[in-house]
Design an enzyme around this catalytic site. Structure first.
Site, PDB file in Angstrom:
ATOM      1  CD  GLU B 126      -2.854   1.136   0.285  1.00 49.16           C
ATOM      2  OE1 GLU B 126      -2.613   1.966  -0.607  1.00 49.16           O
ATOM      3  OE2 GLU B 126      -4.214   0.600   0.469  1.00 49.16           O
ATOM      4  N   GLY B 131       1.581   7.049  -1.125  1.00 50.52           N
ATOM      5  CA  GLY B 131       2.014   7.302  -0.036  1.00 50.52           C
ATOM      6  C   GLY B 131       1.212   6.792   1.251  1.00 50.52           C
ATOM      7  CB  ILE B 133      -3.680   7.939  -0.545  1.00 49.44           C
ATOM      8  CG1 ILE B 133      -3.439   9.575  -0.358  1.00 49.44           C
ATOM      9  CG2 ILE B 133      -5.371   7.929  -1.041  1.00 49.44           C
ATOM     10  CD1 ILE B 133      -3.363  10.385  -1.803  1.00 49.44           C
ATOM     11  N   GLY B 184      14.170  19.341   0.302  1.00 48.42           N
ATOM     12  CA  GLY B 184      14.092  17.644   0.431  1.00 48.42           C
ATOM     13  C   GLY B 184      12.941  17.068  -0.554  1.00 48.42           C
ATOM     14  CE  LYS B 202       4.972   6.936  -6.163  1.00 46.04           C
ATOM     15  NZ  LYS B 202       5.198   8.217  -5.916  1.00 46.04           N
ATOM     16  N   GLY B 299       6.867  11.238   2.597  1.00 43.01           N
ATOM     17  CA  GLY B 299       7.025  11.730   4.196  1.00 43.01           C
ATOM     18  C   GLY B 299       6.892  10.580   5.006  1.00 43.01           C
TER      19      GLY B 299
END
Lengths: 431, 431
Positions: B126, B131, B133, B184, B202, B299
């Site tokens: 997942e 990320g 979601i 970043g 993806k 993140g």
């Protein structure tokens, strides 16, 4: 694996939608569930208007709850009295239950779940909140890692339709309500929707799942939209806000807030731009931050989508742990051809730097037309590029990439177009 | 039930995020999973900067794959060579695997899943797409009833950040890229992001799950954003479009389209307004219609959120079918107090019809201030109401409802305010 037998009680709008989607997507659903999901029994007072070949029909819905061949009972009769008896009886007979009945869950969920847990069966209700949006699954599975701090949602399509019309067209509440009733978005007695009761049912379910508290519908502060005036919607807009009817559940240091009321939201927020009968739920988690889920909150097949998702979740877990296939579908993957770029179809944005001479526009239009490309919009700009070249911007209708490649080749061969043409694909993306 | 033992390989950004979120939300995660989820082994070349009390640390990551006490191995080392060996070894040792590695799944998923199916274990990913979601779960569980016709997503935060800055501030690509690197958001070598390779990884995963086809990364048509100019973004905007870098998978009559490229989208679409590093995926199903899923695409903790969701899904299914608790949390519900309306805190929109006399504004401001209410904005309108009454619109800062009730009582007692004051609650709703 053996098929799973489903009994559907209630063949109104959502019941018929569930019946139809299950039949239509039978094969794909079986590939995803790892077993076939078949309707074996329907309970409906009158003979329903669907093909009942091979399916038992009972006018007594309780016959479905007692049918030893039914694994999963789907409750779509609505209301909170007979529906409650039906669900409790199905549990008593060891069946899994799927329902779209938010009032039933909000008012009697604590009792129903206790009965289900005592029998070791599951009662699922994804369709009860935000229709086709898999929000219950997102909160309690997708976001399972998070301490959820707030949930805020447009969870009643009727009120959102009314507020959208008031905002966009300056129409009055009463006027839009009458239209919503004519369109079937609002009931003849619209109290449940416009007074916020339906949203409060849903909010109490969301809050319980988000915070791990019991269902407490009676503690939801509830205010409807009947007192919202076009004037206030207008002033809010001048201040940069949209008025939405929100259900909000928030974890604070002193306790949990649960409230349903009209709310000004900054117009820049994504959820402020969810219009018409659509629903959206914004969830804040401590790890993931904000996530939002958007889609149809009502309608026969959208609600059926969630009913069937619950059925399949249950079907996967009968007998043995239910594994979701690695790529969503079990058994072999399908061998659909993947199209090459040349075979793909999209619209295009073209920027053509063209010599500022008479007749160039006609020549370009003709070249596109020769390749079967229709223009949808065209703007000619004063050129920043040089004195003799001006930018021409064209939006096309959908066309195969092959045709576009040929057309661009032909255009770039023209002496009046000395530079490479810029192209960016364009998608309408309905929804 | 017995605890589930997790081994984490790789303690970089996402690994550390996963470690921290699992430890921080230990109790809630156990209530949701129905059993505790504990980290027992970490594999990292250097001693990681986390509290390893009670946890084995191996500098050889393969030691985690061989550890007989580990039930689930979490692969967060990245890359497609060592990571592949590690995942295959974990499968060989009968462990479930969770990974955030989209390149690994896109390139070697077909092989890895075949190995996992042969051993009867699950490989979950997942976190590899969008990320935090829960989009994989939404597609293959939440929307399981649907024939999915298209998926279109902003699935790379770096390119979306760059395009957003170009669009909103008229900045150049190179300029924004340099800033993204400093922040970043982009790697020193940004090729994977700006050339669309990451998005193509993806997209191939999304398409497989949506359509039931094998992973076919090599067939994705891929175009990056390096040739998008501020000029084109500007012209698109004049035509009512936003430029987004989309991954699009579409089922057509002749086959499946998979493509990643810059795309003009009508600015009215919700997804056209997903800005900055955020991600969103729009899915079209035949029953549900359009649904959209929005949130952080990258993140440390957002990605950890999805990693842990996969761990819990697996933890629920070890030994016996894993039931999701009826209200999301197992064991008893929590007894958090639910606040009464008077104790709730929100901002307010107030519309006050006030007599058009000198000093009224000051009196109203004083009354609000006396009740601890600060104003954030105030507009006075020419009155449509009557010659002597003018509407005064006030936005307040957040305040307890009790204070607002008292303030409104005091204001309505003023002779200059003969009518009832209109109030609508206001929420900022970050995100």
């Amino acid at each position: 694996m053996k098929p799973v037998n489903v009994g559907i009680c209630g063949l109104g709008t959502v019941g018929t939608g569930t019946f139809n989607v299950l039949q239509r997507n039978l094969k794909d659903i079986a590939r995803r569930a790892g077993r076939s999901v078949q309707i074996t029994h329907v309970g409906a007072r009158r003979k329903p208007d669907v093909n009942l070949a091979g399916i038992t029909h009972s006018t007594d819905i309780f016959a479905v709850a007692k049918d030893p061949n039914v694994h999963i009972l789907v409750e779509l009769i609505g209301g909170t009295t007979v529906a409650k008896d039906l669900v409790l009886m199905a549990i008593e007979h060891g069946k899994g239950v799927v329902t779209a009945n938010k009032a039933l869950i909000a008012l009697h969920g604590n009792e129903i779940f206790a009965a289900a847990e005592a029998k070791g069966v599951v009662v699922a209700y994804e369709a009860g909140v935000a229709g086709g949006i898999p929000i219950i699954k997102a909160i309690r599975e997708g976001l399972v890692a998070n301490k959820i701090t707030s949930v805020a949602g447009i969870i009643n399509g009727t009120t959102n339709f009314i507020l959208t019309e008031m905002s966009e067209k300056g129409r009055d509440f009463d006027d839009v309500l009458a239209e919503a009733q004519a369109l079937g978005y609002a009931e003849a007695d619209p109290t449940f929707d416009v007074e916020g009761i339906d949203a409060a049912h849903k909010l109490s379910i969301l809050a319980a799942n988000a915070f791990g508290i019991a269902l407490q519908f009676d503690k939801v502060f509830t205010e409807g939209i009947t007192e919202i005036t076009t004037e206030d919607v207008q002033y809010a807009s001048e201040l940069g806000y949209r008025v939405k009817h929100l259900g909000i559940a928030r974890r604070t240091e002193s306790g949990v807030e649960m409230r349903v009321h009209p709310t000004l939201i900054p117009e820049k927020r994504l959820i402020a731009n969810v219009d018409g009968v659509l629903n959206a739920v914004l969830v804040q988690g401590d790890a993931v931050g904000p996530t939002m889920y958007y889609g149809a909150g009502a309608g026969a097949e959208a609600t059926a989508s969630s009913v069937i998702a619950d059925i399949v979740d249950m079907a996967r877990d009968i007998d043995s742990p239910g594994l979701v296939p690695h790529l969503g579908f079990s058994i072999e993957t399908e061998d659909l051809p993947v199209l090459s770029a040349e075979e793909m179809t999209t619209s295009y944005y073209l920027r053509i730097s063209v010599k500022d001479e008479v007749g160039q526009m006609a020549k370009i239009a003709q070249t596109l037309s020769d390749h079967g490309i229709n223009m949808e919009a065209i703007i000619q700009k004063e050129g920043p590029e040089s004195e003799t070249l001006v930018p021409l911007i064209i939006l096309t209708q959908p066309v195969k990439e092959r045709a576009m490649n040929l057309a661009i080749g032909a255009l770039e061969a023209l002496p009046s177009i000395p530079n490479k043409i810029v192209r960016i694909r364009t998608e309408r993306l309905d929804g």
